[in-house]
Enzyme design. Structure first.
Site, short mmCIF file in Angstrom:
data_model
loop_
_atom_site.label_atom_id
_atom_site.label_comp_id
_atom_site.label_asym_id
_atom_site.label_seq_id
_atom_site.Cartn_x
_atom_site.Cartn_y
_atom_site.Cartn_z
N LYS A 1 7.76 4.66 -31.08
CA LYS A 1 6.66 5.47 -31.62
C LYS A 1 7.21 6.71 -32.34
O LYS A 1 6.76 7.06 -33.43
CB LYS A 1 5.70 5.86 -30.48
CG LYS A 1 4.92 4.65 -29.96
CD LYS A 1 4.21 4.91 -28.63
CE LYS A 1 3.64 3.60 -28.09
NZ LYS A 1 3.01 3.74 -26.76
N GLN B 1 2.66 8.05 -22.07
CA GLN B 1 3.07 6.66 -21.92
C GLN B 1 2.74 6.14 -20.52
O GLN B 1 3.10 6.75 -19.53
CB GLN B 1 4.59 6.55 -22.20
CG GLN B 1 5.10 5.14 -22.25
CD GLN B 1 4.53 4.30 -23.40
OE1 GLN B 1 4.37 4.78 -24.52
NE2 GLN B 1 4.19 3.06 -23.12
N ASP C 1 -4.66 7.34 -28.28
CA ASP C 1 -4.58 6.04 -27.62
C ASP C 1 -5.98 5.46 -27.41
O ASP C 1 -6.13 4.30 -27.07
CB ASP C 1 -3.88 6.18 -26.25
CG ASP C 1 -2.42 5.74 -26.32
OD1 ASP C 1 -2.09 4.93 -27.20
OD2 ASP C 1 -1.62 6.19 -25.47
#
Ligand code: NAD
Length: 291
Positions: A52, A96, A119
């Site tokens: 990412k 994460q 997200d």
């Protein structure tokens, strides 16, 4: 059979974003800035976060990686998120997953400001997605939708079977495919670990989205001729022939299934890169909304 090439589509998506960033720079406007928080040192999570951050660099976004010890307390993590929420330079925040067991995913997700929740896991954003309103769509399902769009795959009226009901993949995928509009309008069956007759249900599917995390679970006898197969699974399986000591396996028995289907995503190189491209699109959007 045609391979749905996630590397290729992801590259094209990132190129588009790169041009948009160049435009922002030339106009003296703010550049998107993604903050990624990694707690602990899980090998797969390291790889995902690394990819990412690398994508941000390729496109020209700013990125900040915050590493925290596995033993970090929940309160300390929430305080870091609150700081990022308040930081005007940060447009998108991702934490994460999975987190260490002593930290509540739910509390962490709920602490991220919905406007920075790239997200798309915050209940406010999930609610908007369910209602078909503009929002941040979770990166993996969003990436799959971008892939369907790129290959102009007709979904209207098709029977889609989604295997897995997680909040990050299966459930949002089932919602998007059933929504009215392009690349939706499917009749969706969402299945899970308590679904009886799964093989039979899969045999009636025009589209199968496999997101359960069991390597090569979907076999050729579960797939009808001409089906479209989206393989989300990524599992590390020990493989002494590889330098890393493991191979990545999808949830679909690619070798046996691919000759039967019309389209299929490979693992690796299918949904994985699209997830990253989708996250980058969400980050760009977060920045444009704010400025
Ligand atoms: P999860 O463990 O949260 O959910 C798995 C789901 O599968 C559950 O809903 C469970 O009910 C269902 N399931 C388990 N066994 C089953 C069975 N025998 N039959 C039917 N359903 C069954 O997993 P997740 O986070 O949704 O991830 C699924 C897979 O996708 C994993 O391999 C993960 O690594 C991968 N993944 C890939 C990407 C990507 O970018 N490619 C992103 C996220 C997750």
């Amino acid at each position: 059979m045609q391979i749905l090439d996630g590397q290729l589509v992801s590259k094209a998506t990132k190129e588009e974003l790169k041009l948009k960033v160049a435009q922002l720079v030339s106009e003296g406007k703010k550049i998107p800035h993604l903050a990624a928080v990694l707690v602990g040192s899980n090998g797969a999570s390291e790889t995902y976060v690394g990819a990412k951050v690398k994508a941000c660099e390729e496109i020209g976004f700013k990125s900040t990686l915050i590493r925290m010890e596995e033993e970090t307390s929940e309160n300390k993590l929430l305080a870091v998120i609150n700081d990022l929420n308040l930081d005007p330079d940060i447009d998108g925040i991702l934490v994460q997953l999975p987190l260490p067991k002593h930290i509540s995913d739910e509390k962490v997700i709920n602490t991220i400001l919905p406007a920075k929740d790239v997200d798309g896991f915050h209940p406010a954003n999930v609610g908007k997605m369910v209602q078909g309103l503009d929002t941040f769509i979770p990166a993996t399902p969003y990436g799959i939708m971008l892939m369907l769009e790129h290959y102009k795959i007709e979904t209207k009226g098709k029977h889609a079977v989604v295997i897995g009901r997680s909040n990050i993949v299966g459930r949002p995928m089932s919602i998007l495919l059933s929504q009215s509009g392009p690349y939706g309008n499917c009749t969706v069956t969402i299945t899970h670990s308590h679904t009886p007759n799964l093989a039979e249900i899969c045999r009636s599917a025009d589209i199968i989205v496999a997101a359960l995390g069991i390597p090569e679970f979907v076999k050729a006898d579960m797939v009808k001729e001409g089906a479209i197969i989206i393989d989300v699974g990524i599992t590390r399986v020990a493989d002494a022939s590889k330098k890393s000591g493991f191979a990545l396996k999808g949830d679909v028995d690619f070798k046996a299934v691919s000759p039967k289907c019309s389209f299929i995503t490979p693992v690796p190189g299918g949904v994985g890169p699209m997830t990253i491209a989708a996250l980058m699109k969400n980050t760009f959007k977060a920045c444009s909304y704010k400025h």
